[in-house]
Design a protein around this motif. Structure first.
Motif, PDB file in Angstrom:
ATOM      1  N   MET A 186      -9.929  13.171  -2.263  1.00  0.00           N
ATOM      2  CA  MET A 186     -10.913  12.796  -1.375  1.00  0.00           C
ATOM      3  C   MET A 186     -10.936  13.183   0.087  1.00  0.00           C
ATOM      4  N   ALA A 187      -9.510  13.402   0.459  1.00  0.00           N
ATOM      5  CA  ALA A 187      -9.240  13.850   1.857  1.00  0.00           C
ATOM      6  C   ALA A 187      -9.879  15.046   2.251  1.00  0.00           C
ATOM      7  N   GLU A 188     -10.049  15.985   1.172  1.00  0.00           N
ATOM      8  CA  GLU A 188     -10.659  17.485   1.373  1.00  0.00           C
ATOM      9  C   GLU A 188     -12.112  17.049   1.815  1.00  0.00           C
ATOM     10  N   ILE A 189     -12.674  16.295   0.838  1.00  0.00           N
ATOM     11  CA  ILE A 189     -14.236  16.044   1.349  1.00  0.00           C
ATOM     12  C   ILE A 189     -14.562  15.604   2.583  1.00  0.00           C
TER      13      ILE A 189
ATOM     14  N   SER B 257       1.064  -1.335  -0.034  1.00  0.00           N
ATOM     15  CA  SER B 257       0.239  -0.143   0.015  1.00  0.00           C
ATOM     16  C   SER B 257       0.858   1.300  -0.044  1.00  0.00           C
ATOM     17  N   THR B 258       0.461   2.020  -0.998  1.00  0.00           N
ATOM     18  CA  THR B 258       1.149   3.513  -1.006  1.00  0.00           C
ATOM     19  C   THR B 258      -0.020   4.363  -0.455  1.00  0.00           C
ATOM     20  N   PHE B 259       0.375   5.786  -0.394  1.00  0.00           N
ATOM     21  CA  PHE B 259      -0.465   6.561   0.365  1.00  0.00           C
ATOM     22  C   PHE B 259      -1.792   7.083  -0.846  1.00  0.00           C
ATOM     23  N   PRO B 260      -1.434   7.001  -1.922  1.00  0.00           N
ATOM     24  CA  PRO B 260      -2.564   6.843  -2.924  1.00  0.00           C
ATOM     25  C   PRO B 260      -3.389   5.613  -2.799  1.00  0.00           C
ATOM     26  N   ALA B 261      -2.705   4.374  -2.626  1.00  0.00           N
ATOM     27  CA  ALA B 261      -3.800   3.333  -2.287  1.00  0.00           C
ATOM     28  C   ALA B 261      -4.547   3.366  -1.288  1.00  0.00           C
ATOM     29  N   LEU B 262      -3.788   3.757  -0.164  1.00  0.00           N
ATOM     30  CA  LEU B 262      -4.711   4.144   1.156  1.00  0.00           C
ATOM     31  C   LEU B 262      -5.918   4.950   0.983  1.00  0.00           C
ATOM     32  N   PHE B 263      -5.756   6.109   0.238  1.00  0.00           N
ATOM     33  CA  PHE B 263      -6.929   7.021   0.086  1.00  0.00           C
ATOM     34  C   PHE B 263      -7.785   6.465  -1.070  1.00  0.00           C
ATOM     35  N   GLY B 264      -7.299   5.388  -2.051  1.00  0.00           N
ATOM     36  CA  GLY B 264      -8.052   4.808  -2.846  1.00  0.00           C
ATOM     37  C   GLY B 264      -8.932   3.802  -2.132  1.00  0.00           C
ATOM     38  N   LEU B 265      -8.472   3.277  -1.300  1.00  0.00           N
ATOM     39  CA  LEU B 265      -9.542   2.332  -0.542  1.00  0.00           C
ATOM     40  C   LEU B 265     -10.403   3.085   0.424  1.00  0.00           C
ATOM     41  N   ILE B 266     -10.081   4.242   0.847  1.00  0.00           N
ATOM     42  CA  ILE B 266     -11.034   5.161   1.603  1.00  0.00           C
ATOM     43  C   ILE B 266     -11.904   5.770   0.641  1.00  0.00           C
ATOM     44  N   ALA B 267     -11.642   6.247  -0.529  1.00  0.00           N
ATOM     45  CA  ALA B 267     -12.478   6.814  -1.640  1.00  0.00           C
ATOM     46  C   ALA B 267     -13.562   5.843  -2.003  1.00  0.00           C
ATOM     47  N   ARG B 268     -13.041   4.672  -2.006  1.00  0.00           N
ATOM     48  CA  ARG B 268     -13.778   3.751  -2.667  1.00  0.00           C
ATOM     49  C   ARG B 268     -15.149   3.269  -1.689  1.00  0.00           C
ATOM     50  N   ARG B 269     -14.851   3.128  -0.344  1.00  0.00           N
ATOM     51  CA  ARG B 269     -15.601   2.982   0.708  1.00  0.00           C
ATOM     52  C   ARG B 269     -16.745   4.193   0.757  1.00  0.00           C
ATOM     53  N   HIS B 270     -16.236   5.439   0.843  1.00  0.00           N
ATOM     54  CA  HIS B 270     -16.859   6.576   0.810  1.00  0.00           C
ATOM     55  C   HIS B 270     -17.874   6.708  -0.119  1.00  0.00           C
ATOM     56  N   MET B 271     -17.484   6.299  -1.556  1.00  0.00           N
ATOM     57  CA  MET B 271     -18.488   6.324  -2.442  1.00  0.00           C
ATOM     58  C   MET B 271     -19.513   5.184  -2.336  1.00  0.00           C
ATOM     59  N   HIS B 272     -19.302   4.034  -1.715  1.00  0.00           N
ATOM     60  CA  HIS B 272     -19.897   3.125  -1.595  1.00  0.00           C
ATOM     61  C   HIS B 272     -21.040   3.420  -0.531  1.00  0.00           C
TER      62      HIS B 272
ATOM     63  N   ASP C 271     -14.781  31.952   7.719  1.00  0.00           N
ATOM     64  CA  ASP C 271     -14.724  32.734   6.436  1.00  0.00           C
ATOM     65  C   ASP C 271     -14.008  31.947   5.390  1.00  0.00           C
ATOM     66  N   LEU C 272     -13.126  31.247   5.742  1.00  0.00           N
ATOM     67  CA  LEU C 272     -12.211  30.279   4.933  1.00  0.00           C
ATOM     68  C   LEU C 272     -11.412  29.376   5.607  1.00  0.00           C
ATOM     69  N   ALA C 273     -10.923  28.149   4.771  1.00  0.00           N
ATOM     70  CA  ALA C 273     -10.137  27.332   5.392  1.00  0.00           C
ATOM     71  C   ALA C 273      -9.206  26.754   4.202  1.00  0.00           C
ATOM     72  N   GLU C 274      -8.202  26.470   5.021  1.00  0.00           N
ATOM     73  CA  GLU C 274      -6.907  25.666   4.602  1.00  0.00           C
ATOM     74  C   GLU C 274      -7.153  24.286   4.814  1.00  0.00           C
ATOM     75  N   ILE C 275      -7.600  23.289   3.882  1.00  0.00           N
ATOM     76  CA  ILE C 275      -7.736  22.010   4.377  1.00  0.00           C
ATOM     77  C   ILE C 275      -6.893  21.120   3.607  1.00  0.00           C
ATOM     78  N   HIS C 276      -6.526  19.947   4.249  1.00  0.00           N
ATOM     79  CA  HIS C 276      -5.425  19.093   3.929  1.00  0.00           C
ATOM     80  C   HIS C 276      -5.819  18.238   3.018  1.00  0.00           C
ATOM     81  N   ASP C 277      -5.766  18.595   1.511  1.00  0.00           N
ATOM     82  CA  ASP C 277      -5.978  17.958   0.360  1.00  0.00           C
ATOM     83  C   ASP C 277      -4.802  17.121  -0.203  1.00  0.00           C
ATOM     84  N   CYS C 278      -4.319  16.249   0.672  1.00  0.00           N
ATOM     85  CA  CYS C 278      -3.310  15.394   0.336  1.00  0.00           C
ATOM     86  C   CYS C 278      -3.957  14.447  -0.990  1.00  0.00           C
TER      87      CYS C 278
END
Lengths: 386, 101
Positions: free
Chosen positions: A288-291, A140-155, A278-285
Protein backbone atom coordinates in the motif's frame (compact mmCIF):
# COMPACT_ATOMS: atom_id res chain seq x y z
CA UNK A 1 26.28 25.52 -2.45
CA UNK A 2 28.22 23.47 -4.99
CA UNK A 3 27.11 20.41 -6.95
CA UNK A 4 27.67 16.95 -5.48
CA UNK A 5 28.26 13.65 -7.29
CA UNK A 6 28.35 9.98 -6.41
CA UNK A 7 31.67 8.38 -7.33
CA UNK A 8 31.33 5.04 -5.56
CA UNK A 9 28.67 2.65 -4.28
CA UNK A 10 28.83 -0.59 -2.31
CA UNK A 11 26.39 -3.10 -0.88
CA UNK A 12 26.22 -6.46 0.88
CA UNK A 13 23.75 -9.09 -0.28
CA UNK A 14 20.53 -8.62 1.74
CA UNK A 15 19.04 -11.52 3.72
CA UNK A 16 19.99 -13.60 6.74
CA UNK A 17 23.67 -12.76 7.23
CA UNK A 18 26.27 -14.28 9.53
CA UNK A 19 28.34 -11.10 9.86
CA UNK A 20 27.92 -8.69 12.78
CA UNK A 21 26.20 -5.31 12.47
CA UNK A 22 29.55 -3.52 12.36
CA UNK A 23 31.12 -5.99 9.91
CA UNK A 24 28.19 -5.62 7.48
CA UNK A 25 28.60 -1.85 7.53
CA UNK A 26 32.35 -2.08 6.95
CA UNK A 27 31.95 -4.50 4.01
CA UNK A 28 29.60 -2.09 2.22
CA UNK A 29 31.94 0.85 2.99
CA UNK A 30 35.01 -0.91 1.61
CA UNK A 31 33.09 -1.91 -1.53
CA UNK A 32 32.08 1.72 -2.07
CA UNK A 33 35.64 3.01 -1.51
CA UNK A 34 36.99 0.43 -3.96
CA UNK A 35 34.38 1.49 -6.53
CA UNK A 36 35.46 5.13 -6.07
CA UNK A 37 39.15 4.24 -6.22
CA UNK A 38 39.74 6.03 -2.90
CA UNK A 39 41.82 4.99 0.10
CA UNK A 40 39.96 5.05 3.48
CA UNK A 41 42.19 7.87 4.74
CA UNK A 42 40.95 10.17 1.96
CA UNK A 43 37.44 10.26 3.52
CA UNK A 44 36.83 13.42 5.59
CA UNK A 45 33.38 12.74 7.10
CA UNK A 46 31.24 9.65 7.72
CA UNK A 47 27.45 9.53 8.11
CA UNK A 48 25.73 6.28 9.10
CA UNK A 49 22.02 5.45 9.03
CA UNK A 50 20.97 2.92 11.66
CA UNK A 51 17.58 2.59 13.31
CA UNK A 52 17.86 0.22 16.25
CA UNK A 53 21.27 -1.36 16.78
CA UNK A 54 20.69 -1.35 20.52
CA UNK A 55 17.29 -3.05 20.34
CA UNK A 56 18.20 -5.65 17.70
CA UNK A 57 21.74 -6.67 18.71
CA UNK A 58 22.53 -4.68 21.87
CA UNK A 59 24.94 -2.24 20.22
CA UNK A 60 24.65 1.53 20.00
CA UNK A 61 27.26 4.11 18.97
CA UNK A 62 28.13 2.20 15.85
CA UNK A 63 29.23 5.03 13.50
CA UNK A 64 32.80 5.19 14.87
CA UNK A 65 32.89 1.39 15.08
CA UNK A 66 32.04 0.97 11.39
CA UNK A 67 34.50 3.78 10.57
CA UNK A 68 37.24 2.07 12.56
CA UNK A 69 36.56 -1.29 10.89
CA UNK A 70 36.76 0.49 7.50
CA UNK A 71 40.05 2.20 8.40
CA UNK A 72 38.77 5.77 8.23
CA UNK A 73 40.85 7.03 11.14
CA UNK A 74 39.78 10.01 13.26
CA UNK A 75 37.20 11.56 10.90
CA UNK A 76 33.93 12.93 12.34
CA UNK A 77 31.43 10.06 12.48
CA UNK A 78 27.71 10.73 12.89
CA UNK A 79 24.84 8.26 13.22
CA UNK A 80 21.43 9.33 11.90
CA UNK A 81 18.16 7.83 13.14
CA UNK A 82 14.89 8.52 11.37
CA UNK A 83 13.27 5.09 11.60
CA UNK A 84 13.11 3.48 8.12
CA UNK A 85 14.38 6.76 6.62
CA UNK A 86 17.65 6.67 8.61
CA UNK A 87 19.63 5.90 5.43
CA UNK A 88 18.02 8.74 3.49
CA UNK A 89 18.88 11.16 6.30
CA UNK A 90 22.52 9.99 6.30
CA UNK A 91 22.65 10.54 2.54
CA UNK A 92 21.26 14.05 2.91
CA UNK A 93 23.77 14.98 5.62
CA UNK A 94 26.61 13.74 3.41
CA UNK A 95 25.30 15.75 0.47
CA UNK A 96 25.09 18.88 2.66
CA UNK A 97 28.63 18.36 4.00
CA UNK A 98 30.08 18.23 0.47
CA UNK A 99 27.75 20.89 -1.00
CA UNK A 100 28.69 23.37 1.73
CA UNK A 101 32.38 23.00 0.95
CA UNK A 102 33.10 21.64 4.43
CA UNK A 103 34.55 18.40 3.03
CA UNK A 104 35.53 17.08 -0.39
CA UNK A 105 35.03 13.37 0.25
CA UNK A 106 32.15 12.03 2.36
CA UNK A 107 31.26 8.39 2.99
CA UNK A 108 27.64 7.48 3.70
CA UNK A 109 26.43 4.10 4.87
CA UNK A 110 23.29 2.47 6.19
CA UNK A 111 23.13 -0.80 8.11
CA UNK A 112 20.75 -2.96 10.12
CA UNK A 113 20.91 -6.47 11.53
CA UNK A 114 17.39 -7.69 12.26
CA UNK A 115 17.17 -11.44 11.77
CA UNK A 116 18.66 -12.47 15.11
CA UNK A 117 15.48 -11.27 16.92
CA UNK A 118 12.20 -13.24 17.06
CA UNK A 119 9.41 -12.00 14.75
CA UNK A 120 7.15 -10.63 17.53
CA UNK A 121 10.18 -8.99 19.17
CA UNK A 122 11.05 -7.41 15.82
CA UNK A 123 7.45 -6.20 15.43
CA UNK A 124 7.69 -4.48 18.82
CA UNK A 125 11.08 -2.90 18.05
CA UNK A 126 9.72 -1.56 14.76
CA UNK A 127 6.52 -0.36 16.46
CA UNK A 128 8.68 2.11 18.40
CA UNK A 129 9.10 3.99 15.11
CA UNK A 130 5.49 5.05 15.68
CA UNK A 131 3.99 6.96 18.59
CA UNK A 132 4.30 4.36 21.37
CA UNK A 133 2.06 6.23 23.86
CA UNK A 134 -1.02 6.18 21.64
CA UNK A 135 -0.30 3.41 19.11
CA UNK A 136 2.06 0.58 20.12
CA UNK A 137 0.56 0.51 23.63
CA UNK A 138 -2.83 -0.25 22.08
CA UNK A 139 -1.33 -3.12 20.06
CA UNK A 140 -0.62 -1.47 16.75
CA UNK A 141 2.30 -2.88 14.81
CA UNK A 142 3.49 -1.37 11.52
CA UNK A 143 1.47 -3.85 9.45
CA UNK A 144 -1.54 -2.80 11.56
CA UNK A 145 -0.98 0.91 10.91
CA UNK A 146 -0.67 0.26 7.18
CA UNK A 147 -3.69 -2.07 7.39
CA UNK A 148 -5.71 0.86 8.77
CA UNK A 149 -4.31 3.11 6.04
CA UNK A 150 -5.03 0.58 3.28
CA UNK A 151 -8.61 0.04 4.46
CA UNK A 152 -9.27 3.78 4.44
CA UNK A 153 -7.63 4.23 1.01
CA UNK A 154 -9.81 1.46 -0.40
CA UNK A 155 -12.88 3.10 1.17
CA UNK A 156 -12.17 6.65 0.00
CA UNK A 157 -10.58 6.06 -3.37
CA UNK A 158 -11.90 2.69 -4.49
CA UNK A 159 -8.45 1.12 -4.52
CA UNK A 160 -8.93 -2.64 -4.80
CA UNK A 161 -7.28 -5.53 -2.97
CA UNK A 162 -6.02 -6.75 -6.37
CA UNK A 163 -4.35 -3.44 -7.18
CA UNK A 164 -2.54 -3.53 -3.84
CA UNK A 165 -1.45 -7.14 -4.39
CA UNK A 166 -0.09 -6.37 -7.87
CA UNK A 167 2.64 -4.24 -6.24
CA UNK A 168 4.05 -7.36 -4.56
CA UNK A 169 3.90 -9.38 -7.79
CA UNK A 170 5.73 -6.63 -9.68
CA UNK A 171 8.44 -6.03 -7.09
CA UNK A 172 9.17 -9.74 -6.71
CA UNK A 173 9.47 -10.01 -10.51
CA UNK A 174 12.07 -7.21 -10.34
CA UNK A 175 13.87 -8.61 -7.28
CA UNK A 176 14.28 -11.94 -9.04
CA UNK A 177 16.72 -10.12 -11.36
CA UNK A 178 18.76 -8.62 -8.48
CA UNK A 179 21.56 -10.93 -7.25
CA UNK A 180 21.71 -8.99 -3.95
CA UNK A 181 17.98 -9.34 -3.20
CA UNK A 182 16.81 -11.28 -0.13
CA UNK A 183 13.99 -13.13 -1.92
CA UNK A 184 14.86 -13.70 -5.57
CA UNK A 185 11.65 -15.38 -6.64
CA UNK A 186 8.28 -14.63 -8.17
CA UNK A 187 5.05 -14.55 -6.25
CA UNK A 188 1.69 -14.92 -8.00
CA UNK A 189 -1.41 -12.79 -7.53
CA UNK A 190 -3.33 -15.65 -5.82
CA UNK A 191 -0.35 -16.25 -3.50
CA UNK A 192 -0.44 -12.63 -2.39
CA UNK A 193 -4.24 -12.46 -2.13
CA UNK A 194 -4.58 -15.75 -0.22
CA UNK A 195 -1.53 -15.38 2.04
CA UNK A 196 -1.78 -15.63 5.79
CA UNK A 197 -3.37 -12.43 7.13
CA UNK A 198 -1.03 -10.17 9.11
CA UNK A 199 -3.23 -7.11 9.68
CA UNK A 200 -6.11 -7.18 7.26
CA UNK A 201 -6.50 -6.23 4.50
CA UNK A 202 -2.72 -6.84 4.39
CA UNK A 203 -1.28 -10.35 4.33
CA UNK A 204 2.20 -11.81 4.56
CA UNK A 205 3.20 -10.92 0.97
CA UNK A 206 2.11 -7.30 1.40
CA UNK A 207 4.85 -6.81 4.00
CA UNK A 208 8.51 -6.04 3.32
CA UNK A 209 11.12 -8.52 4.49
CA UNK A 210 13.01 -8.61 7.78
CA UNK A 211 16.61 -8.59 6.57
CA UNK A 212 20.24 -7.97 7.46
CA UNK A 213 22.34 -5.84 5.16
CA UNK A 214 24.26 -2.67 4.47
CA UNK A 215 24.89 -0.21 1.63
CA UNK A 216 27.33 2.67 1.17
CA UNK A 217 27.94 5.67 -1.10
CA UNK A 218 30.97 7.93 -1.69
CA UNK A 219 30.36 11.60 -2.52
CA UNK A 220 32.62 14.35 -3.87
CA UNK A 221 32.15 17.77 -5.54
CA UNK A 222 30.54 17.45 -8.99
CA UNK A 223 33.28 19.56 -10.61
CA UNK A 224 35.99 17.00 -9.76
CA UNK A 225 33.89 13.83 -9.97
CA UNK A 226 35.05 12.74 -13.41
CA UNK A 227 38.63 12.49 -12.10
CA UNK A 228 37.48 9.70 -9.75
CA UNK A 229 34.91 7.74 -11.73
CA UNK A 230 34.24 7.47 -15.44
CA UNK A 231 30.49 7.62 -14.84
CA UNK A 232 29.81 9.89 -11.88
CA UNK A 233 26.15 10.31 -10.95
CA UNK A 234 25.06 13.80 -9.92
CA UNK A 235 22.82 14.53 -6.95
CA UNK A 236 20.21 16.85 -8.49
CA UNK A 237 18.10 17.20 -5.33
CA UNK A 238 18.23 16.25 -1.67
CA UNK A 239 15.10 17.06 0.33
CA UNK A 240 13.62 16.10 3.67
CA UNK A 241 10.34 16.80 5.48
CA UNK A 242 8.51 15.78 8.65
CA UNK A 243 5.05 15.16 10.07
CA UNK A 244 3.51 13.70 13.24
CA UNK A 245 3.79 9.91 13.32
CA UNK A 246 0.43 9.12 14.94
CA UNK A 247 -2.39 8.27 12.55
CA UNK A 248 -4.82 9.93 14.97
CA UNK A 249 -2.97 13.25 14.41
CA UNK A 250 -3.33 13.16 10.62
CA UNK A 251 -6.27 14.82 8.96
CA UNK A 252 -6.13 12.30 6.12
CA UNK A 253 -4.39 8.93 6.56
CA UNK A 254 -4.48 8.07 2.85
CA UNK A 255 -1.63 10.49 2.13
CA UNK A 256 1.71 11.32 3.74
CA UNK A 257 2.25 15.05 4.07
CA UNK A 258 6.02 14.65 4.57
CA UNK A 259 6.28 12.83 1.21
CA UNK A 260 4.32 15.58 -0.54
CA UNK A 261 6.54 18.29 0.94
CA UNK A 262 9.87 16.51 0.35
CA UNK A 263 8.77 15.61 -3.19
CA UNK A 264 7.80 19.17 -4.08
CA UNK A 265 11.06 20.49 -2.63
CA UNK A 266 13.10 17.90 -4.55
CA UNK A 267 11.49 18.65 -7.92
CA UNK A 268 11.96 22.35 -7.28
CA UNK A 269 15.67 21.90 -6.44
CA UNK A 270 16.26 19.75 -9.51
CA UNK A 271 14.22 22.01 -11.80
CA UNK A 272 12.59 18.91 -13.26
CA UNK A 273 9.03 17.70 -13.75
CA UNK A 274 7.54 14.25 -13.05
CA UNK A 275 7.79 13.32 -16.73
CA UNK A 276 11.57 13.71 -16.58
CA UNK A 277 11.96 10.80 -14.14
CA UNK A 278 13.00 7.56 -15.85
CA UNK A 279 12.83 5.29 -12.82
CA UNK A 280 12.20 5.45 -9.08
CA UNK A 281 13.02 3.53 -5.94
CA UNK A 282 9.93 3.96 -3.76
CA UNK A 283 9.62 3.04 -0.07
CA UNK A 284 7.37 -0.06 -0.33
CA UNK A 285 7.54 -1.10 3.33
CA UNK A 286 4.05 -2.37 2.53
CA UNK A 287 2.47 -2.75 -0.90
CA UNK A 288 0.00 0.00 0.00
CA UNK A 289 2.86 2.39 0.80
CA UNK A 290 4.14 2.28 -2.81
CA UNK A 291 0.71 3.24 -4.15
CA UNK A 292 0.38 6.17 -1.72
CA UNK A 293 3.93 7.42 -2.44
CA UNK A 294 3.28 7.39 -6.21
CA UNK A 295 0.28 9.64 -5.55
CA UNK A 296 2.04 11.87 -2.99
CA UNK A 297 5.00 12.43 -5.33
CA UNK A 298 2.64 13.46 -8.12
CA UNK A 299 3.22 10.56 -10.49
CA UNK A 300 -0.46 9.60 -10.23
CA UNK A 301 -3.58 11.52 -9.22
CA UNK A 302 -4.99 10.81 -5.75
CA UNK A 303 -6.65 7.39 -5.78
CA UNK A 304 -5.05 6.36 -9.09
CA UNK A 305 -1.75 4.95 -7.78
CA UNK A 306 -3.06 1.39 -7.89
CA UNK A 307 -3.04 1.55 -11.69
CA UNK A 308 0.77 1.69 -11.76
CA UNK A 309 1.52 -1.98 -11.25
CA UNK A 310 -1.75 -3.32 -12.75
CA UNK A 311 -1.42 -1.46 -16.05
CA UNK A 312 2.35 -1.87 -16.19
CA UNK A 313 3.59 1.75 -16.06
CA UNK A 314 5.72 0.94 -13.02
CA UNK A 315 6.99 -2.43 -14.28
CA UNK A 316 10.31 -2.93 -16.02
CA UNK A 317 9.59 -1.97 -19.62
CA UNK A 318 6.91 0.52 -18.50
CA UNK A 319 6.99 4.31 -18.68
CA UNK A 320 8.62 4.69 -15.24
CA UNK A 321 9.78 1.43 -13.65
CA UNK A 322 9.46 1.51 -9.85
CA UNK A 323 11.67 -0.55 -7.55
CA UNK A 324 13.81 -2.26 -10.16
CA UNK A 325 15.91 -3.49 -7.21
CA UNK A 326 12.91 -5.48 -5.98
CA UNK A 327 12.15 -2.80 -3.42
CA UNK A 328 11.84 -3.41 0.28
CA UNK A 329 9.35 -6.13 -0.63
CA UNK A 330 11.74 -8.47 -2.44
CA UNK A 331 15.24 -7.01 -2.09
CA UNK A 332 14.62 -6.81 1.66
CA UNK A 333 14.38 -4.06 4.27
CA UNK A 334 17.32 -3.84 6.68
CA UNK A 335 15.80 -0.64 8.03
CA UNK A 336 18.84 1.64 8.37
CA UNK A 337 20.34 0.42 5.07
CA UNK A 338 17.25 0.93 2.89
CA UNK A 339 17.65 4.62 2.02
CA UNK A 340 21.28 4.13 1.01
CA UNK A 341 20.50 0.93 -0.91
CA UNK A 342 17.99 2.92 -2.98
CA UNK A 343 20.81 5.30 -3.96
CA UNK A 344 22.98 2.27 -4.79
CA UNK A 345 20.32 0.91 -7.17
CA UNK A 346 19.73 4.24 -8.91
CA UNK A 347 23.49 4.76 -9.32
CA UNK A 348 23.88 1.36 -11.04
CA UNK A 349 20.91 2.15 -13.29
CA UNK A 350 22.20 5.63 -14.21
CA UNK A 351 25.62 4.18 -15.03
CA UNK A 352 24.01 1.48 -17.17
CA UNK A 353 25.36 -1.26 -14.91
CA UNK A 354 22.12 -2.82 -13.62
CA UNK A 355 22.39 -6.00 -15.70
CA UNK A 356 19.16 -7.92 -16.39
CA UNK A 357 17.05 -5.21 -14.71
CA UNK A 358 18.62 -2.27 -16.56
CA UNK A 359 16.24 0.48 -17.63
CA UNK A 360 17.53 1.38 -21.13
CA UNK A 361 18.84 4.93 -21.42
CA UNK A 362 17.98 5.87 -17.81
CA UNK A 363 19.05 9.48 -17.13
CA UNK A 364 17.06 10.60 -14.07
CA UNK A 365 16.15 8.52 -11.02
CA UNK A 366 14.22 9.37 -7.84
CA UNK A 367 14.63 7.76 -4.40
CA UNK A 368 11.82 8.03 -1.83
CA UNK A 369 12.62 6.91 1.72
CA UNK A 370 9.84 7.01 4.35
CA UNK A 371 10.29 6.81 8.12
CA UNK A 372 7.60 5.12 10.21
CA UNK A 373 4.02 6.00 9.35
CA UNK A 374 5.18 9.07 7.47
CA UNK A 375 6.83 11.18 10.19
CA UNK A 376 10.07 11.48 8.20
CA UNK A 377 10.65 11.49 4.46
CA UNK A 378 13.79 11.93 2.37
CA UNK A 379 13.65 12.34 -1.40
CA UNK A 380 16.72 12.37 -3.65
CA UNK A 381 16.86 12.91 -7.40
CA UNK A 382 19.94 11.69 -9.24
CA UNK A 383 21.10 12.35 -12.78
CA UNK A 384 23.42 10.45 -15.14
CA UNK A 385 26.47 12.18 -16.54
CA UNK A 386 25.68 13.54 -19.99
CA UNK B 1 -16.55 9.47 28.94
CA UNK B 2 -13.99 12.00 30.15
CA UNK B 3 -11.39 13.34 27.75
CA UNK B 4 -8.54 15.78 28.11
CA UNK B 5 -7.84 17.95 25.12
CA UNK B 6 -4.61 19.82 24.48
CA UNK B 7 -5.20 23.55 24.11
CA UNK B 8 -2.23 23.75 21.74
CA UNK B 9 -2.44 20.87 19.27
CA UNK B 10 -5.91 19.52 19.99
CA UNK B 11 -4.69 16.02 20.78
CA UNK B 12 -7.15 13.97 22.82
CA UNK B 13 -6.14 11.99 25.92
CA UNK B 14 -8.18 9.67 28.08
CA UNK B 15 -5.95 10.02 31.10
CA UNK B 16 -5.15 13.27 32.82
CA UNK B 17 -1.67 14.72 32.63
CA UNK B 18 -0.23 18.12 33.50
CA UNK B 19 0.77 18.97 29.98
CA UNK B 20 0.39 17.54 26.51
CA UNK B 21 3.18 14.99 26.01
CA UNK B 22 3.05 15.84 22.32
CA UNK B 23 3.54 19.64 22.37
CA UNK B 24 3.77 20.65 26.04
CA UNK B 25 0.69 22.91 26.08
CA UNK B 26 -1.93 23.06 28.84
CA UNK B 27 -4.71 20.47 28.94
CA UNK B 28 -8.43 21.15 29.17
CA UNK B 29 -10.96 18.72 30.56
CA UNK B 30 -13.78 17.99 28.14
CA UNK B 31 -16.70 15.66 28.74
CA UNK B 32 -17.45 13.47 25.74
CA UNK B 33 -20.46 11.36 24.86
CA UNK B 34 -18.21 8.35 24.18
CA UNK B 35 -19.92 8.00 20.84
CA UNK B 36 -18.06 7.95 17.60
CA UNK B 37 -17.76 6.32 14.21
CA UNK B 38 -15.18 3.92 12.79
CA UNK B 39 -12.75 5.88 10.59
CA UNK B 40 -10.76 2.72 9.79
CA UNK B 41 -10.13 -0.72 11.28
CA UNK B 42 -7.81 -3.72 11.00
CA UNK B 43 -7.91 -7.18 12.44
CA UNK B 44 -4.39 -7.95 13.69
CA UNK B 45 -3.27 -11.56 13.29
CA UNK B 46 0.45 -11.21 13.89
CA UNK B 47 0.72 -8.85 16.82
CA UNK B 48 3.09 -7.10 19.12
CA UNK B 49 5.19 -9.01 21.63
CA UNK B 50 3.13 -10.49 24.46
CA UNK B 51 -0.25 -9.57 22.95
CA UNK B 52 -2.49 -12.57 22.12
CA UNK B 53 -4.00 -12.44 18.61
CA UNK B 54 -6.27 -11.83 16.85
CA UNK B 55 -7.51 -8.45 18.02
CA UNK B 56 -9.35 -5.65 16.29
CA UNK B 57 -7.91 -2.15 16.12
CA UNK B 58 -10.29 0.69 15.37
CA UNK B 59 -9.40 4.27 14.59
CA UNK B 60 -12.41 6.06 16.06
CA UNK B 61 -13.62 9.54 15.14
CA UNK B 62 -15.30 10.95 18.25
CA UNK B 63 -18.61 12.76 18.00
CA UNK B 64 -16.99 15.87 19.53
CA UNK B 65 -14.12 15.73 17.03
CA UNK B 66 -10.67 14.19 17.08
CA UNK B 67 -9.59 10.58 16.53
CA UNK B 68 -8.18 7.94 18.85
CA UNK B 69 -6.76 4.50 18.21
CA UNK B 70 -8.53 1.86 20.29
CA UNK B 71 -9.42 -1.82 20.54
CA UNK B 72 -12.80 -3.23 19.75
CA UNK B 73 -13.96 -5.25 22.79
CA UNK B 74 -12.80 -8.89 22.54
CA UNK B 75 -16.32 -10.23 23.06
CA UNK B 76 -17.83 -7.90 20.45
CA UNK B 77 -18.47 -10.20 17.51
CA UNK B 78 -20.12 -7.63 15.25
CA UNK B 79 -18.47 -7.00 11.92
CA UNK B 80 -17.00 -3.48 11.95
CA UNK B 81 -17.40 -1.19 8.97
CA UNK B 82 -16.11 2.27 8.15
CA UNK B 83 -18.73 4.74 9.31
CA UNK B 84 -20.20 2.22 11.76
CA UNK B 85 -21.23 3.65 15.15
CA UNK B 86 -19.21 2.78 18.25
CA UNK B 87 -19.36 3.66 21.93
CA UNK B 88 -16.60 3.89 24.52
CA UNK B 89 -16.72 0.99 26.97
CA UNK B 90 -13.69 1.68 29.18
CA UNK B 91 -9.94 1.63 29.56
CA UNK B 92 -7.98 -1.62 29.62
CA UNK B 93 -4.28 -2.51 29.92
CA UNK B 94 -4.05 -1.76 26.21
CA UNK B 95 -5.80 1.61 26.37
CA UNK B 96 -9.28 2.58 25.19
CA UNK B 97 -11.88 -0.05 24.27
CA UNK B 98 -14.97 0.58 22.15
CA UNK B 99 -18.03 -1.48 21.19
CA UNK B 100 -20.03 -1.40 17.99
CA UNK B 101 -23.49 0.09 18.41
Amino acid sequence: MRGVSIIGVGITPFGVREESLVALGAIACRNALEDAGLAPEQIEAFFLGNFAGQAFVGQNHIAPMVAHATGLGAVPCTRLEGACASGGLAMRQGVLAVASGQVDFALIAGVEKMTSAETDETASILAAAGDVAVEASVGSTFPALFGLIARRHMHEHGTTREEIAHVAVKNHAHGKLNPNAHMQKDVTLPQVMDARPVADPLGLFDCSLISDGAAAVVLCPAETASAHHEKPVEVLASAQASDSPALSDKRDITTFYATQKAGEEAFSQAGLSREDVDLAEIHDCFTMAEIIALEDLGFFARGEGGRGAVEGMTKLGGAMPVNTSGGLKSKGHPVGATGVAQIHELTLQLRGEAGARQVPGAEVGLAHNLGGSGATCAVHILGATA
Amino acid sequence: METFVCAGCGRIYLEKSERCVHCGSDMEERPASGRGIVYSFSSVHMGAQGMPTPYLLVLVELEEGGRILARLADDDESEPSIGGKVIFSGLSDTGPVFRML
